[in-house]
Enzyme design. Structure first.
Site, short mmCIF file in Angstrom:
data_model
loop_
_atom_site.label_atom_id
_atom_site.label_comp_id
_atom_site.label_asym_id
_atom_site.label_seq_id
_atom_site.Cartn_x
_atom_site.Cartn_y
_atom_site.Cartn_z
N LYS A 54 -9.68 -2.94 -40.43
CA LYS A 54 -8.25 -3.12 -40.74
C LYS A 54 -7.78 -2.03 -41.71
CE LYS A 54 -8.45 -8.07 -39.87
NZ LYS A 54 -8.60 -9.44 -40.35
N GLN A 98 -8.94 -12.44 -46.00
CA GLN A 98 -9.88 -12.56 -44.88
C GLN A 98 -10.55 -13.94 -44.90
OE1 GLN A 98 -10.18 -10.36 -42.40
NE2 GLN A 98 -11.74 -11.55 -41.35
N ASP A 121 -0.45 -12.56 -41.41
CA ASP A 121 -1.40 -13.30 -40.56
C ASP A 121 -0.69 -14.41 -39.79
OD1 ASP A 121 -4.13 -12.65 -40.33
OD2 ASP A 121 -4.53 -13.26 -42.39
N1 GUN Z 1 -10.95 -14.29 -39.78
C1 GUN Z 1 -11.07 -14.24 -38.43
N2 GUN Z 1 -9.90 -13.88 -37.85
C2 GUN Z 1 -9.02 -13.70 -38.87
C3 GUN Z 1 -7.65 -13.31 -38.90
O1 GUN Z 1 -6.99 -13.09 -37.88
N3 GUN Z 1 -7.10 -13.22 -40.15
C4 GUN Z 1 -7.80 -13.49 -41.29
N4 GUN Z 1 -7.16 -13.39 -42.45
N5 GUN Z 1 -9.07 -13.86 -41.29
C5 GUN Z 1 -9.67 -13.96 -40.07
#
Ligand code: GUN
Length: 302
Positions: A54, A98, A121
């Site tokens: 990311k 995350q 998100d």
């Molecule tokens: N963990 C697995 N997928 C995601 C996501 O799309 N966003 C976040 N913040 N954590 C994750």
């Protein structure tokens, strides 16, 4: 029959070009760039690898990227204070915490503390509600479901009236993608069934699916004989089933397997996403799109 591969990497590259052009235009006209903070708690290898990807993508697009890594034993109070700090930071348009978080952290409380206008998100209850209503209400569609829908649309798969079967009912993928596919909208208008661990006959449901979206987190759960010939199969599973040495870098890397038996399924399906290189790259791309959108909302140009 050999299915058409829906490559997330290719669609990602197309969308990133669009985002990059937008970022440049906004920078020229408004003198600002999108700001994204990624908060990573602990040292889970999977989370580190997602967050690293990311960060790399955000930087490549010219975003202002802040990487905020915190120790595994951070307290709820300190994590809440951190979220609050970025809520108040004018240079930040998107806050990503995350998941999963360590057991002692109250995940719900943390996610609910994020300013809904910076919740790129799409996990805050306000944004979940907006998604449920649909249409112009939607600000930040959650990234993985948004990526899945984009792949289905760009592959030219008919969704109107299609039988969509979603395997898995998580808040991150199953529930939101089911909701999105049933909206009265282009790329949706589907008849949706959600199946899960308590479903009596998973195979029977899957066999009806024109579009089968599998987000169960169980390697090889969906058997080739469950797939309707010609169906579109979206495999969201990213299961670490072992390790190998990368031919490119010579470093140890994870062996990833989807929730679908790819080699056999591709001989039956009409369209299929690979693992890796399918849904994964799309999730990151949609995060970038939402962060850009957040800045556009702020500037009144969305
Ligand atoms: N963990 C697995 N997928 C995601 C996501 O799309 N966003 C976040 N913040 N954590 C994750």
């Amino acid at each position: 029959m050999t299915a058409k591969l829906i490559k997330g990497t290719e669609i990602r590259d197309q969308i990133l070009v669009e985002i990059e052009a937008d970022v440049k235009k906004i920078k020229d006209e408004h003198g600002v760039v999108p700001g994204l903070v990624t908060i990573l708690v602990g040292e889970s290898p999977a989370s580190i690898s997602y967050v690293t990807a990311k960060i790399k993508t955000a930087k490549g697009l010219g975003f202002n990227e802040i990487q905020d890594n915190q120790p595994d034993d951070i307290s709820n109070e300190d994590l809440l204070a951190l979220v609050d700090k970025y809520n108040k930071d004018d240079s930040i348009n998107g806050i990503l915490v995350q998941l999963p978080l360590p057991k002692h952290i109250d995940e719900k409380k943390i996610l609910n503390a994020i300013d809904p206008d910076k919740d790129v998100d799409g996990f805050h209850p306000v944004n979940v509600g907006r998604l449920m209503i649909g249409g112009a209400e939607v600000k930040f569609p959650p990234c993985t479901p948004a990526g899945i829908q984009e792949m289905i649309i760009r592959a030219g798969v008919e969704t109107s009236g299609a039988e969509v079967v979603v395997v898995g009912r998580s808040n991150i993928v199953g529930k939101p993608i089911a909701n999105m596919m049933l909206q009265k909208a282009d790329g949706a208008n589907s008849t949706v069934t959600v199946i899960h661990t308590r479903t009596k006959d998973m195979a029977a449901h899957c066999k009806r699916a024109d579009i089968l979206i599998v987000a169960a987190g169980v390697p090889g759960l969906v058997k080739p004989e469950w797939i309707k010939p010609g169906a579109c199969v979206i495999d969201v599973g990213v299961n670490r089933v072992g390790e190998k040495i990368s031919e490119k870098t010579g470093k140890k890397i994870a062996i990833l397997k989807g929730d679908v038996d790819f080699d056999e399924a591709k001989e039956i399906a009409g369209f299929i996403t690979p693992v890796p290189g399918g849904v994964g790259p799309m999730t990151i791309t949609m995060l970038m799109k939402n962060t850009l959108k957040s800045l556009k909302f702020k500037l009144g140009i969305a």
